[in-house]
Structure formats: structure tokens, C-alpha cells
Design a protein around this motif. Structure first.
Motif, short mmCIF file in Angstrom:
data_model
loop_
_atom_site.label_atom_id
_atom_site.label_comp_id
_atom_site.label_asym_id
_atom_site.label_seq_id
_atom_site.Cartn_x
_atom_site.Cartn_y
_atom_site.Cartn_z
N GLN A 3 0.85 -1.20 0.00
CA GLN A 3 0.00 0.00 0.00
C GLN A 3 0.87 1.24 0.00
N ASN A 6 1.83 2.36 -3.31
CA ASN A 6 0.65 2.75 -4.09
C ASN A 6 0.10 4.10 -3.70
N PHE A 7 0.45 4.54 -2.49
CA PHE A 7 -0.18 5.76 -1.99
C PHE A 7 0.62 6.98 -2.41
N ASP A 9 0.18 11.15 -2.62
CA ASP A 9 -0.73 12.23 -2.21
C ASP A 9 -0.28 13.60 -2.73
N TRP A 58 -8.48 6.67 -4.37
CA TRP A 58 -8.01 7.09 -3.04
C TRP A 58 -6.56 7.55 -3.07
N THR A 59 -5.97 7.60 -4.26
CA THR A 59 -4.57 8.01 -4.38
C THR A 59 -4.39 8.74 -5.72
N LEU A 61 -1.80 8.13 -7.57
CA LEU A 61 -0.78 7.28 -8.22
C LEU A 61 -0.87 7.32 -9.74
N VAL A 199 2.81 5.79 5.35
CA VAL A 199 1.70 6.37 4.57
C VAL A 199 0.46 6.30 5.45
#
Length: 332
Positions: A3, A6-7, A9, A58-59, A61, A199
Motif C-alpha cells: 500500500q 501505491n499511496f 498524495d 483514493w490516491t 498514483l 503512509v
């Protein structure tokens, strides 16, 4: 891929909007008309770079490697007062809670907070007017038209601030990730050393009667985080979006509960005084190490202005009661 990787921001993107199409300076001609009047149409507008909210994301990316976003140019106008086709818009989908800023000035342009909401990040150039607009009683056959307006090119920043009901605030190793893993299905990385959480982790906490709320484990802040030390400001910005702050202080802290709580509070105040208006709850963690007598002694040190509870995530002690307190604070 974990994760963590993948995160994303924060992304910086160069946006170029389309040029407007030129207006036409056409004069009307057909079999019956040798010297008709002006009938040049307007140029199409240049394409915009648009940001659109998507509740499924939610990211950021997917935008990390898109350094340049280029919208299409508008087509020129043509005869019979036909307007040229507008340039192709470029649409960037982003998670809710994304803020757009100008990279040069740092000015906040807008925020996307709803699914399907769209805002123009870089506006396309206007199409030029055709010669049809310039006819007058003194100038009946203008042979000129406006060129299209040029598109814009600018560097913008898209920055994500998590939207959660409860944000966990505490020093590294205060038991935040452990709590999140026990009360929700989130699987944060947990280890007995500082800065395991690199993260923010989000978890959905189920509550009585099929209700639920979102809890965010934000990486531990340390003294000086508001000046950018440690993992600092990058994570403090996520706390801004939480409606309730759950302060977590371990029972085995080397300071008193009050001292530790006040240091955390001071960090938030230094960073953004508005955070001080958010409802706060204090959880004293690792409560399975305490007997009743010790717990009563420690309770005397707790600041008077904050609801508190002794919990143990590992022993599942007082977790239902903690949810009750949080639910009450969220819905106040």
C-alpha cells in the motif's frame, strides 16, 4: 506492491490548454452571388484541462508519471458562419479531498470534494471572431477576422488531503496502527519501532446497528513536525480533514500523560491553530499493563478538558466503549 508504494498524495503537472481556432474572413459566394457579404464563422475554443472528482479513487498514483497534460486546439471557423470545432478537453480524475494549487505562487485554486464535481484547471484559449461580426453600415465587406487566443501553459500541484471521521494523533509507537488493525479490516504494517507507518492508512470501523465510520492512522508526529522535522508537515495536512482527533498516549510513556498530550497539541497548534477547534478524545493505550490502582493514579494526570479512556488493542479492552465515545463526538 505494498500500500505504501501505491499511496501518492502529491503530484506536480505541467498543463497546457488548447489554442483557440482562428475566425474565418470568408465572403459569401455561390452560383447566384458574385459579391456576397461576409459569412466567416468563429474559431472553436481551445481544449481545457479539467479536474474531476471520482469517489472510487483514493490516491494520485495514476497521475504520478503524467508530467505533461496537453489539451487539443480549436478548429478555425469556416464559411456560412460555421463555428470551428472546440479543442479536446483533457480530464484528470482525482480522489475526493484533492486540492489544486499553482506551483509558482502556491495559491490554492480550488478543492474537489464531491463525486463527479468538475473544475477547470487550465482554461483553453477563446476562438477568434469571424468577419461576420465586423460588418457595419460603413464597412460592409470586412476582409479580416480575429486570430484565436493562445492556450496557457502552467505548472500545477494536485495535493490529496484524506477525508476521514477520526484521525489518530500520537507519537510513533503509540499503538495507532495496532488499534486500526483491531477495530477495522485495514492491515497496516506494525512493528515495535518508530515510523513504521510511512503512509496514512484508512480503515472502516463498524459500529452498532450496521453503522460505520472511517478512521485514518496518520504517521506519528514528533516534536518539531510543524517545522518540517521527521515526517512532518506532509502528514499533518491529512489531519486537517478529520472531523474528530483521537489522541493516543501509551501508558508506558516516559513523560506524564498530560505532558505528552500537550506536546502533541502544541505541534498541531503550531501547524494550524484551526485544528484546535476540532473535537478531541484521548485514549491511553497499552492499558493491559495497568492494575486498577495504577489506572486511578494515572487518571489524576489526565487534562480536565478532554474525554479519555484507558484501552488495550491487544487485550481488546474498552474498545466498544471507545467507539461509543468517538461516535458521540463525530455526531455532535
Amino acid at each position: 506492491m505494498s500500500q505504501g508504494s501505491n499511496f501518492v498524495d502529491y503530484v506536480k503537472i505541467c498543463c497546457r490548454s488548447g489554442h483557440g481556432g482562428a475566425g474565418s474572413s470568408h465572403l459569401h459566394r455561390d452560383v447566384l452571388t458574385a459579391k456576397g457579404g461576409p459569412d466567416g464563422g468563429d474559431g472553436g475554443r481551445g481544449g481545457n484541462v479539467i479536474v474531476k472528482g471520482n469517489a472510487q479513487l483514493w490516491t494520485l498514483l495514476h497521475l504520478k508519471f503524467r508530467k505533461h497534460v496537453i489539451a487539443g486546439d480549436g478548429d478555425p471557423g469556416s464559411s456560412s458562419t460555421s463555428t470551428g470545432k472546440s479543442g479536446r478537453d483533457e480530464i484528470l480524475e482525482v480522489p475526493l479531498g484533492t486540492i489544486a494549487k499553482n506551483a509558482e505562487t502556491g495559491e490554492v485554486l480550488f478543492e474537489i470534494s464531491q463525486d463527479g464535481e468538475t473544475k477547470i484547471l487550465t482554461k483553453g484559449g477563446r476562438g477568434g471572431l469571424g468577419n461576420w461580426h465586423f460588418r457595419s453600415s460603413t464597412q460592409q465587406t470586412p476582409r479580416f477576422a480575429q486570430p484565436g487566443e493562445e492556450g496557457k501553459e502552467d505548472w500545477n500541484i494536485l495535493e490529496l488531503k484524506l477525508l476521514a471521521d477520526v484521525g489518530l494523533v500520537g507519537f510513533p509507537n503509540a499503538g495507532k496502527s495496532t488499534l486500526l488493525s483491531v477495530v477495522s479490516a485495514a492491515k497496516p504494517e506494525i512493528a515495535d519501532y518508530a515510523f513504521t507507518t510511512l503512509v496514512p492508512n484508512l480503515g472502516i470501523v463498524s459500529y452498532r446497528d450496521n453503522r460505520s465510520f472511517v478512521m485514518a492512522d496518520i504517521p506519528g508526529i514528533i516534536e518539531g513536525a510543524s517545522q518540517g522535522r521527521g515526517l512532518g508537515i506532509r502528514f499533518l495536512r491529512h489531519i486537517e480533514r478529520n472531523s474528530v482527533l483521537l489522541f493516543m498516549v501509551p501508558a508506558d510513556t516516559s513523560r506524564t500523560i498530560k505532558q505528552e498530550y500537550e506536546i502533541l497539541l502544541n505541534e498541531l497548534n503550531e501547524y494550524n491553530p484551526e485544528l484546535m477547534h476540532k473535537p478531541r478524545v484521548l485514549a491511553i493505550t497499552k492499558g493491559d499493563m495497568l492494575d486498577d490502582e495504577l489506572q486511578q493514579e494515572m487518571a489524576k494526570e489526565v487534562p480536565a478538558d478532554v474525554p479519555y479512556i484507558f484501552i488495550s488493542s491487544v487485550a481488546q479492552k474498552n474498545l466498544v466503549e471507545l467507539k461509543d465515545i468517538l461516535w458521540k463526538a463525530i455526531n455532535k
